[in-house]
Enzyme design. Structure first.
Site, PDB file in Angstrom:
ATOM      1  N   PRO A 285     113.262  55.931 103.815  1.00  0.00           N
ATOM      2  CG  PRO A 285     114.932  55.917 102.164  1.00  0.00           C
ATOM      3  CD  PRO A 285     113.597  56.528 102.509  1.00  0.00           C
ATOM      4  N   GLY A 286     115.413  54.643 106.331  1.00  0.00           N
ATOM      5  CA  GLY A 286     116.318  55.009 107.420  1.00  0.00           C
ATOM      6  C   GLY A 286     117.483  54.039 107.460  1.00  0.00           C
ATOM      7  NE  ARG A 287     116.526  48.087 109.700  1.00  0.00           N
ATOM      8  CZ  ARG A 287     116.445  47.842 111.015  1.00  0.00           C
ATOM      9  NH1 ARG A 287     117.522  47.516 111.684  1.00  0.00           N
ATOM     10  NH2 ARG A 287     115.283  47.897 111.645  1.00  0.00           N
ATOM     11  CB  CYS A 353     125.293  46.470 136.827  1.00  0.00           C
ATOM     12  SG  CYS A 353     126.844  47.235 137.257  1.00  0.00           S
TER      13      CYS A 353
HETATM   14  N1  LLP Z   1     108.911  55.679 108.422  1.00  0.00           N
HETATM   15  C1  LLP Z   1     108.306  55.405 109.594  1.00  0.00           C
HETATM   16  C2  LLP Z   1     106.977  55.967 109.852  1.00  0.00           C
HETATM   17  C3  LLP Z   1     108.935  54.582 110.546  1.00  0.00           C
HETATM   18  O1  LLP Z   1     108.320  54.299 111.687  1.00  0.00           O
HETATM   19  C4  LLP Z   1     110.224  54.053 110.274  1.00  0.00           C
HETATM   20  C5  LLP Z   1     110.905  53.202 111.233  1.00  0.00           C
HETATM   21  C6  LLP Z   1     110.838  54.397 109.058  1.00  0.00           C
HETATM   22  C7  LLP Z   1     110.150  55.199 108.150  1.00  0.00           C
HETATM   23  C8  LLP Z   1     112.213  53.931 108.681  1.00  0.00           C
HETATM   24  O2  LLP Z   1     112.234  52.563 108.445  1.00  0.00           O
HETATM   25  P1  LLP Z   1     113.571  51.852 107.908  1.00  0.00           P
HETATM   26  O3  LLP Z   1     113.864  52.340 106.525  1.00  0.00           O
HETATM   27  O4  LLP Z   1     114.640  52.189 108.854  1.00  0.00           O
HETATM   28  O5  LLP Z   1     113.244  50.401 107.933  1.00  0.00           O
HETATM   29  N2  LLP Z   1     114.982  50.489 116.322  1.00  0.00           N
HETATM   30  C9  LLP Z   1     114.656  49.430 115.385  1.00  0.00           C
HETATM   31  C10 LLP Z   1     114.001  49.961 114.141  1.00  0.00           C
HETATM   32  C11 LLP Z   1     112.741  50.763 114.416  1.00  0.00           C
HETATM   33  C12 LLP Z   1     112.092  51.293 113.163  1.00  0.00           C
HETATM   34  C13 LLP Z   1     110.962  52.197 113.479  1.00  0.00           C
HETATM   35  N3  LLP Z   1     110.382  52.872 112.363  1.00  0.00           N
HETATM   36  C14 LLP Z   1     115.910  48.617 115.052  1.00  0.00           C
HETATM   37  O6  LLP Z   1     116.980  48.933 115.566  1.00  0.00           O
HETATM   38  O7  LLP Z   1     115.818  47.637 114.336  1.00  0.00           O
END
Ligand code: LLP
Length: 428
Positions: A285-287, A353
């Protein structure tokens, strides 16, 4: 006065008319550190981690924080202190985790374009697992591991061809996406991997996308990955873990993401009903770990009445927070010290800009030049996607812990921007 809505009240709340991060006022933080500044709450970060950890308690699991969401060393360290592992996608992220004091034996390396140098680095550092995304990547890892006299631990990232029902740029589990190995080709790749002496097959992986707010896509992906696990078992290939990729989506405005416990049930029920209760679960998890643990604090430079729209021009811009421009994302924007009285409808824009330089459209705000605004849910994919476009120094980052606020990344100086550049003598 109308209370301003906040997506998550763990780290941020209004107290007597002023916005606080934990016990530190954003007004005080802006005075000390300037603007634009990303502000993160330690408590909110820890809560998010613990929610995942608790949801899977009782089953062997690893929560591998996806560093790309917010890669500040202090944020990494807060999570490392709780026992988190890390999902990385570059050598740079690996070195960041090391610099932050994270445990490299809990690092999983995903991504379609790992270079030889990055593979070598990861093998030398002794990471937990490579999530392999193609046949040729397997060949490269096997070759480099054999040169180093090591065995590379691997999982294959299966592309389950499941629609994550999210923005097309952040959908990754469809056949048309560049990610993973097709569902059909995966068993043959595993058979090949299992036959290579410098490769140790340890798991299986999938990741179908980000900002997913329904459980169905996760369930469908899990079913398909378990189908592959079954085929592998028939071939005598036993795995130790199954990595389900990124975490849940978050609430930016009105989204209602499922509870982490319900998410865990979708996964754990499937594992036990199909007889794979012994497979450890890994998540990346990231977001959902950082989005609502952070805000982007910015100051109003001036307000401008256009012929068709009013503009509130702030000192943060698309180079600081690219999500609105990239994905047309709605991000909350609230005053840090709200004023009484009715507001005006503004487009909140930065100084860059480009007409794409907007942060929020049609927002009712009662603001004057010098007022502070906070963009909510900005902790994920904010600072990490920032750039120096228009030669704008990147923002400072502040971590709040109770009433203490620590500068965890100083604001860039203009001269930082051309560090590494030079004018050849011939041009002088
Ligand atoms: N694992 C992999 C292999 C990933 O590509 C990603 C996110 C994650 C985990 C984490 O996913 P999450 O838990 O964050 O959903 N810049 C975009 C989001 C790009 C996500 C890319 N991969 C935004 O601002 O919405």
């Amino acid at each position: 006065m109308k209370p301003f809505w906040l997506p998550d009240t763990t780290g941020f709340s209004y107290r007597e008319g002023k916005l606080f991060c934990e016990d530190a006022s954003l007004e005080g933080i802006a005075e000390r550190f300037g603007t634009p500044t990303y502000v993160y709450s330690r408590k909110a970060l820890e809560k998010a981690y613990r929610e995942y950890d608790d949801a899977f308690s009782g089953h062997p699991h690893e929560i591998l924080y996806s560093v790309k969401a917010c890669s500040n060393l202090a944020v990494i360290r807060v999570l490392a202190n709780l026992g988190a592992g890390f999902d990385i996608v570059s050598g740079g992220e690996l070195l960041r985790v090391e610099a932050a004091g994270g445990d490299l034996s809990k690092v999983t390396y995903s991504g379609v374009g790992k270079t030889d140098a990055e593979i070598r680095l990861a093998l030398e550092k002794g990471i937990h697992c490579f999530n392999i995304e193609s046949v040729s990547e397997l060949d490269d890892i096997a070759r480099i591991a054999s040169e180093l006299g090591k065995r590379a631990p691997v999982a294959v990232r299966v592309n389950p061809n499941v629609d994550a029902k999210t923005h097309p740029y952040i959908s990754t589990g469809l056949k048309k996406n560049k990610f993973g190995v097709s569902y059909e080709e995966t068993p043959a790749l595993y058979r090949k991997a299992a036959s290579l002496p410098s490769i140790e097959v340890i798991g299986i992986d999938c990741h179908i996308g980000s900002q997913i707010t329904q459980l169905d896509p996760f369930g469908h992906a899990a079913d398909k990955v378990l189908d592959v696990v079954e085929q592998l078992a028939a071939d005598g290939i036993r795995l130790r873990h199954i990595d389900f990729g990124g975490g849940l989506g978050v609430c930016y405005k009105d989204e209602v993401p499922p509870e982490k416990a319900a998410f865990a049930r979708v996964i754990l029920d499937r594992l036990s009903s199909r007889g794979y209760g012994d497979l450890a679960v890994e998540l990346e998890p990231g977001r959902s770990m950082v989005a609502n643990a952070g805000v982007l604090l910015m100051r109003v430079i001036r307000c401008k009445a256009g012929e068709m729209k009013n503009f509130c021009i702030v000192d943060a811009a698309m180079n600081d927070m690219g999500r609105p421009m990239f994905y047309e994302s709605w991000m909350g924007i609230v005053p840090a010290c709200p004023r009484d009285g009715k507001g005006v409808t503004y487009d909140v824009v930065g100084p860059i800009c480009e007409s794409g330089d907007w942060l929020g459209r049609d927002r009712e705000l009662n603001v004057l030049p010098g007022d502070l605004l906070a963009m909510t849910s900005a902790g994920a994919y904010g600072m990490t996607m920032s750039s120096n476009y228009n030669s704008r120094p990147r923002a400072a980052e502040v971590l709040v812990d109770g009433s203490s606020a620590f500068c965890v990344r100083r604001r860039e100086e203009p001269s930082d921007l051309w560090r590494g550049e030079s004018v050849p003598e011939e041009l002088k």
